[in-house]
Design an enzyme around this catalytic site. Sequence first.
Site, PDB file in Angstrom:
ATOM      1  N   GLU A 226      21.539  -7.883  23.467  1.00  0.00           N
ATOM      2  CA  GLU A 226      22.351  -6.721  23.051  1.00  0.00           C
ATOM      3  C   GLU A 226      21.463  -5.577  22.570  1.00  0.00           C
ATOM      4  O   GLU A 226      21.610  -5.063  21.465  1.00  0.00           O
ATOM      5  CB  GLU A 226      23.390  -7.134  21.998  1.00  0.00           C
ATOM      6  CG  GLU A 226      24.427  -8.095  22.551  1.00  0.00           C
ATOM      7  CD  GLU A 226      25.604  -8.372  21.610  1.00  0.00           C
ATOM      8  OE1 GLU A 226      25.446  -8.207  20.381  1.00  0.00           O
ATOM      9  OE2 GLU A 226      26.685  -8.734  22.111  1.00  0.00           O
ATOM     10  N   GLU A 324      28.394 -12.581  27.465  1.00  0.00           N
ATOM     11  CA  GLU A 324      29.064 -13.238  26.339  1.00  0.00           C
ATOM     12  C   GLU A 324      30.533 -12.838  26.353  1.00  0.00           C
ATOM     13  O   GLU A 324      30.850 -11.663  26.476  1.00  0.00           O
ATOM     14  CB  GLU A 324      28.478 -12.785  24.983  1.00  0.00           C
ATOM     15  CG  GLU A 324      27.054 -13.171  24.737  1.00  0.00           C
ATOM     16  CD  GLU A 324      26.561 -12.708  23.364  1.00  0.00           C
ATOM     17  OE1 GLU A 324      27.394 -12.297  22.529  1.00  0.00           O
ATOM     18  OE2 GLU A 324      25.343 -12.745  23.139  1.00  0.00           O
TER      19      GLU A 324
END
Length: 691
Positions: A226, A324
């Site tokens: 991320e 995710e």
Amino acid sequence: MTYRIIIPVLILSLVLLLAACGSDPSSTNASSEKAPAESSIPASEEGTTVPETKAEPAYPAFTIPEKLASDTLHVKKIDGLTDDFILGMDISSLLAEEASGVKYYDFDGKEADLLKILAGAGVNTVRVRVWNDPFDKDGNGYGGGNCTIDTALEIGKRATAYGIGLLLDLHYSDFWADPAKQMAPKAWKDMDVETKAEAVYQYTKECLEKLKAGGVKVSMVQLGNETNGTMCGVKRWVDIQALMTAGSKAVREICPDALVAVHFANPENADNYLNYASKLAYYSLDYDVFASSYYPYWHGTLENLSSVLSQIAEKYDKKVMVMETSYAYTEEDTDFSGNTIGEGSAVIKNWPYTVQGQANEVQAVIRTIAEDTKNGIGVVYWEGAWISVGTESWEKNHEIWEKYGSGWASSFAKAYDPDDAGKYYGGCAVDNQAFFDTEGKPLESLKVWNLIRYGNETAPVPDAIEDVALMLDINGEYELPETVNAVMTDDSKQAVPVTWNITAEELESYRAKGPAKYEINGEAGGMEANLQLSLIKYNFLKDWSFEEGGEAWTATDLGKADELYVEDKSTDSMTGTKHYHFWSAAQDSVKFTLEQSLKELPTGSYSFEISIMGGDAGDTDVYAYVKINGEEIAKAPTVITSYNDWHTARIDKFDVAEGQEVTVGIYVQCSGDGNGAWGKIDDAAVNSIGE
Ligand code: CA
């Protein structure tokens, strides 16, 4: 697969990389982002050695399981699913969970290796996060699974035995890296970018060599986690790409068959994603997969996700995927440590928090990536096996989390992350989003990974009841809804009859208690139904506070006033920012009515009130009035005194019969005291007062 003898190449490349970093000021001091100079591009292997081919390591192949039987789970087949579509599960906390005493069971109720259970359900990839050194100086783990490369190695070995590929999630940090924090590992903290890039290269290389030596099938490697514009302690793209380039080079050298992925979060900010992709292209980062997190309760619509990923896939010729995702099967917390979504959390809830709702979320995300998204290659579910380490008490669980690192963070994390983990350490925040119950028994929803290939369209039955919010006039009729919406197992909606747990008498007794809110339970489709009832004093007037501009009101100027209009000035308003304003310089020129007609008031009794304040009024004649069919039937006088001294004229009761036209208003007449009479009118109400 072939791979090369690469040791000499590596040494040479390394020398070149170091030389490049040392000699090219563009990669060290550049204040603006620019394309890398030729010399900073990592040396290729070409022309340095004669490649030697080796036989492909014999990894067991993944076998797509036969269709699993389910009498209850409704799953629509996904047509666009290829055999090698990545159906992944992040199971980073597995070893810490096992050390904590957690056991997993297969659908036959037998204790089994989680990897075997997942393979049997159709999961062909597992993802493991890796931190450089998630331990304090005394060797206490920070938690979150205390995941290091050794964790990935052990899980990877077990995965490989079932033909499952390992997706390596390198955070390049000693603990959680996400859009909010991207701290460099302790050992790299004071390094300049060039040294850090070299460290990234070496570390990535060592990790992959370890996995390779352990016979692990590495299918993909992530360059950071991320990394929304920051990574490993750096914040400029010129620096981020330098680190990513170093990582990518190591993957290409050690695991040339593995895909290289970059991973970002917040696809709802599509412009940011397009910007990230363009930066990576500008710096010619060598990568294969642009991956996104997608938590539906935070990250916008599936349409948006698909659109932005497709644009990137198309423009830069990349593969794309969801790295995710997850969804709750229950709103209950099961480990005494609060969850990210669940009871009391106010987030967008596109599916009910049920086992079927969880399966429907997974199906929808996979279908979107497989069918609607260009170059969509897979979906990974986040921590689908991170369940409670115990159901006894927080104290007991806390002991276990501290000892084995099976909570999201231990108290020892304060050494590295004092402001977040060091303060809020605790257990699992996603135990209600796992595919296993508190005992480790698989939920029916685990079969969704298998059934999306085959379809399992069981007859739809109600799965959850939508909550109802109802506002009733406290003095009006009390009627509760006779049906409520059921969310069916196939994700459609259907009205079903409802029985509320309240008698007409009980409901009627609320009338005397005044405006209030009530929670009423009931039963519908075999499930609990919930009604949030608000008893309010309903105002039958339109634009009662002039906030909509006063269109519903009619002013009649009988004295040629200088100013009569709706004014936007909160300091002069009783409620909101607007009110009706009047002012006129000449004596006796303030003389007007302001009224509103109501044609369809239900038969009954009502009150009317309206408020006024002002000054310099002289002699006044001010009153509220009610007309029925044009004839005045009631009036209530009031006064104008001084600034901000509001007075309310109120007519307590008037009766309305069917078909009558009711007009309510205020008459204002001021002689003025020489300065020009002025005032403000606001907050009118017509309320039912019952019989
Ligand atoms: Ca929890």
